[in-house]
Design a protein around this motif. Sequence first.
Motif: not given
Length: 294
Positions: A14-23
């Motif tokens: 989930k953290l990876d998904q959030i990071s990708a979404g943020y960038f």
Amino acid sequence: MPTHHEKYPAILEKLDQISAGYFGELRTDRFIEEVLFPQQLLIIPDLHTRLHSKRHIQIDTLILTRSYMLLIEVKNITGTLRFKTDPNQLVRIKDNVEEKSYACPFTQLDRNCDGIKTLFPRAKLPIIQALVFPSQNTIIEDAPKNRHIFFAKQLPLFIQKLNKGSSIITAQQFNQIANQLTKMNNNFTPDSLCNRMNINPEILKKGVLCKNCNSKLHRKSLQIWHCKTCLATEKNPISSNIEDLFLLIKPDLSVKDCMHYLEINSRYTIYNSLQKMNVEKSGYKKSTKYKILH
């Protein structure tokens, strides 16, 4: 949390998904900055507001002018993507096999549009939806023809066309909508991460933790703390640890809660750290919408 916890892998994903979404949102924002907008403009990145106790909406970017309101959903997913219907779904394809499925982003946009209409039932502004893919490495198949889908580089030209439209609402009406949206976004308090992930806060590591490696810090003096694991030195780390407790555990902490989770026996130390966080006498911190219960 302990690395052996059963939910640890899911949270990392989930953290990876959030990071990708943020960038992806940051990349999209840079292209929006290219647009020459009319004088009266409101852009809210990552708008959150609650419609009622059981429903809230989250919009990646909302753009408000006197001619339109634009809701932007950003999906930073690379590879080959295929839109499916009945039910609506977004699927990533690899080697002609459905590798992973995602919730349909247009369902999210439709829900957000419905939420905005609920908040502003008398507003005459057209609400326009746009789905944006930041990466040019995304290949899109079976895209709905009646929807606005763009790569980030294409978005400025689309917005510039919208800006050529005539004003539909007055300057006063614009200000009323803008003020209400800003106020609702600023007053939104998110649910704690432990609640959202259904995790008992008592499993979390206690103590004043290092921001680099999450190991326990050891106090060297009144202000200086040292990490024996990564050898980092931090000055007054208690305030940032309290901020983490708000996000992790609940938005209304007591001083006793802070003492328990940080393993600090002194109420004075907690109060002193809260003062450094600029908490007002009422107990509310201006920048975080959180509350200390005495």
